[in-house]
Design an enzyme around this catalytic site. Structure first.
Site, PDB file in Angstrom:
ATOM      1  N   LYS A  89      15.672 -51.999  15.608  1.00 46.80           N
ATOM      2  CA  LYS A  89      14.379 -52.689  15.769  1.00 46.80           C
ATOM      3  C   LYS A  89      14.529 -53.790  16.809  1.00 46.80           C
ATOM      4  CE  LYS A  89      10.754 -54.765  12.847  1.00 46.80           C
ATOM      5  NZ  LYS A  89      10.451 -55.286  11.510  1.00 46.80           N
ATOM      6  N   SER A 164       5.785 -53.593  10.013  1.00 42.53           N
ATOM      7  CA  SER A 164       5.976 -53.734  11.444  1.00 42.53           C
ATOM      8  C   SER A 164       6.991 -52.753  12.023  1.00 42.53           C
ATOM      9  CB  SER A 164       6.406 -55.168  11.782  1.00 42.53           C
ATOM     10  OG  SER A 164       7.663 -55.462  11.206  1.00 42.53           O
ATOM     11  N   SER A 188       7.966 -54.604   5.827  1.00 42.53           N
ATOM     12  CA  SER A 188       8.106 -53.900   7.105  1.00 42.53           C
ATOM     13  C   SER A 188       9.201 -52.852   7.186  1.00 42.53           C
ATOM     14  CB  SER A 188       8.299 -54.897   8.241  1.00 42.53           C
ATOM     15  OG  SER A 188       7.071 -55.529   8.490  1.00 42.53           O
TER      16      SER A 188
HETATM   17  N1  GLN Z   1       2.712 -56.651   7.151  1.00 44.62           N
HETATM   18  C1  GLN Z   1       3.335 -57.881   6.744  1.00 44.62           C
HETATM   19  C2  GLN Z   1       2.932 -58.994   7.665  1.00 44.62           C
HETATM   20  O1  GLN Z   1       2.257 -58.728   8.609  1.00 44.62           O
HETATM   21  C3  GLN Z   1       4.814 -57.725   6.649  1.00 44.62           C
HETATM   22  C4  GLN Z   1       5.497 -57.853   7.939  1.00 44.62           C
HETATM   23  C5  GLN Z   1       6.989 -57.758   7.815  1.00 44.62           C
HETATM   24  O2  GLN Z   1       7.549 -57.407   6.789  1.00 44.62           O
HETATM   25  N2  GLN Z   1       7.631 -58.132   8.884  1.00 44.62           N
HETATM   26  O3  GLN Z   1       3.269 -60.122   7.458  1.00 44.62           O
END
Ligand code: GLN
Length: 495
Positions: A89, A164, A188
């Site tokens: 990532k 994400s 994410s």
């Molecule tokens: N969708 C969540 C957010 O936007 C989680 C994001 C993540 O785990 N990085 O905060």
């Protein structure tokens, strides 16, 4: 329905990481051939799927050749995964590749140091194929907040692969990589895994180093392993986890025996294991076939000998509000460092602007709308006069959620829940509706607020053929339980 991008399990790119490692270490195939096969697959499919922001063919092949040379010389492989390539990532720093966090503000940035996770992968002989797409600074649930365009779901390219970490998840699902690294601040890793029929684990907070992981919300962020099988995920977990003095929140204790647990789970049953079904997440009103699938999964666990009990976590209903407040506050502080002076892009640097103007212009041009929204929200919530009403209140809710977990674990060894209320949604559906996007995370984020470990393991498909995941949650430092249940469940589904 199966899209043409979904890997079919045949050939090198369809094999598991464990199988590939065995073949490479037995000299039946070289790491170079394996790595090249994945690079070819990326070349064929990346334009359409938009999974990789950067591909490092030379670097990956050089690492693969080094592993092949060591094996030819009779050396013991550097790790059980030596020679098996991986998708990283683009939130982890790398000295030999760009690091963008999928943000324009880091355009042109090259890190002077490797993240600890990057370093461990290199030391383990894992070729890094490239850096994968994500929502900008990991803020989002669909990768549509990436400055470089959304990743598409290999099962249906009109839909999201989640976020994400959609890039890594779609890379696994499409056969571009057998292993991947994600980060999980509110879901994410687990959520994209659920939407792509892959396995994703968020380890207990403090067990995988955050050094060189670009911070979103430091008290919630945790890097973790992803793959297509539970065993592969466990093998990778043991490569990246462990104490790191460079991370002040890293815990100094042995890594949970996750590989043994995965092997034991795959062989055995779940007799003696008490599984708690979280009442708040077993409810009608979400996508029917997702809930039906969840109830079916619980029956599978019973069939494996697990004792199933219902657990009540009343404060989970407030988790979403607390999470987005705490996260935004931490984001407003963490992202202050991107000021056009220290990292990446600088706007208005023509000599006619003051430093303050350059900073303002750089941030206005460099950050996307979701990142700005959270910085503004967090700055507001932390301002004098509002702190008690918002941040402090959210921290109290966080404590209540941790207590809900503690109470639940008095009656159960692990908890299970759906990962998402629906399967993958169409790209564009929620992008202009932040609250709808946030709501998609409601099953995954309580775990981050409590700092515990969780897994998403493939559980089947909805009526349109879109993947569904089962979420497993364990007490702090008992990540091995995730793997035991996950592997038993995976094996039961395969039979
Ligand atoms: N969708 C969540 C957010 O936007 C989680 C994001 C993540 O785990 N990085 O905060």
């Amino acid at each position: 329905m199966t899209a043409r991008f979904v890997q079919d399990g045949s050939g090198l790119t369809g094999a598991t990481a464990a199988e590939l490692a065995e073949k490479i270490h037995a000299k039946e195939v070289s790491s170079k051939e394996v790595t090249q096969a994945f690079l070819d697959r990326i070349e064929e499919t990346n334009v359409e799927l938009n999974t990789f922001l950067h591909v490092d063919a030379d670097g990956a092949l050089a690492q693969a050749e080094a592993v092949d040379r060591a094996i030819a010389a009779g050396d013991k492989p550097a790790s059980p995964l030596a020679g098996v390539p991986l998708a990283l990532k683009d939130l982890f720093t790398t000295t030999d590749q760009p690091t963008t966090a999928a943000s324009k503000i880091l355009e042109g940035y090259r890190s002077p140091y490797d993240a600890t996770v990057t370093k461990r992968l290199k030391a383990a002989g894992v070729p890094i194929l490239g850096k994968t797409n994500l929502d900008e600074f990991a803020m989002g649930s669909s990768t549509e907040n990436s400055a470089y365009g959304p990743t598409k779901n290999p099962y249906d390219t009109s839909r999201t692969a989640g976020g994400s970490g959609g890039g890594t998840a779609a890379a696994l699902a499409s056969g571009q990589a057998p292993l991947g690294i994600g980060t999980d601040t509110g879901g994410s890793i687990r959520q994209p895994a659920a939407l792509t029929n892959t396995v994703g684990v968020k380890p207990t907070y403090g067990t995988v180093s955050r050094y060189g992981l670009i911070a979103c919300a430091s008290s919630l962020d945790q890097g973790g392993p992803t793959a297509r099988t539970v065993l592969d995920t466990a093998l990778l977990h043991e490569v990246i986890a462990g104490h790191d003095p460079l991370d002040g929140t890293s815990v100094d204790r042995p890594v949970a025996p996750v590989v043994d647990a995965a092997r034991e789970g795959a062989r055995g049953d779940l007799k003696g294991l008490k599984v708690g079904v979280v009442k708040q997440f077993d409810r009608d009103g979400w996508q029917d076939d997702v809930i039906a699938n969840f109830r079916n999964s619980v029956e599978t666990l019973k069939g494996l000998g697990a004792e199933v009990v219902e657990v009540d976590c009343p404060h989970f209903d407030d988790a979403l509000n607390a999470y987005y407040l705490i996260l935004s506050c931490e984001v407003s502080s963490n992202l202050a460092r991107f000021d056009g002076m220290r990292y990446g892009r600088r706007a208005g640097d023509d000599g006619s602007h003051t430093a303050a103007e350059v900073m303002a212009k750089t941030r206005a041009e460099g950050f996307g709308p979701e990142v700005k929204r959270r910085i503004i929200l967090g700055t507001y919530a932390l301002s004098v006069g509002y702190y008690d009403a918002y941040y402090l209140q959210a921290q109290r809710v966080r404590t209540l959620i941790a207590r809900d977990f503690a109470n639940a674990f008095e009656n159960a060894d692990v908890l299970v829940a759906p990962v998402t209320p629906t399967t993958a949604f169409p790209l564009g559906e929620k992008v202009d509706d932040p609250l709808a996007m946030y709501n998609f995370d409601l099953c995954t984020l309580p775990l981050n607020l409590a700092g515990l470990g969780g897994m998403s393991v493939p559980a089947g498909f909805d009526e349109s053929g879109l993947p569904i995941g089962l979420q497993v949650m364990a007490p702090a430092f008992a990540d091995d339980r995730l793997y035991r249940l996950g592997a038993a469940f995976e094996a039961a589904r395969a039979n």
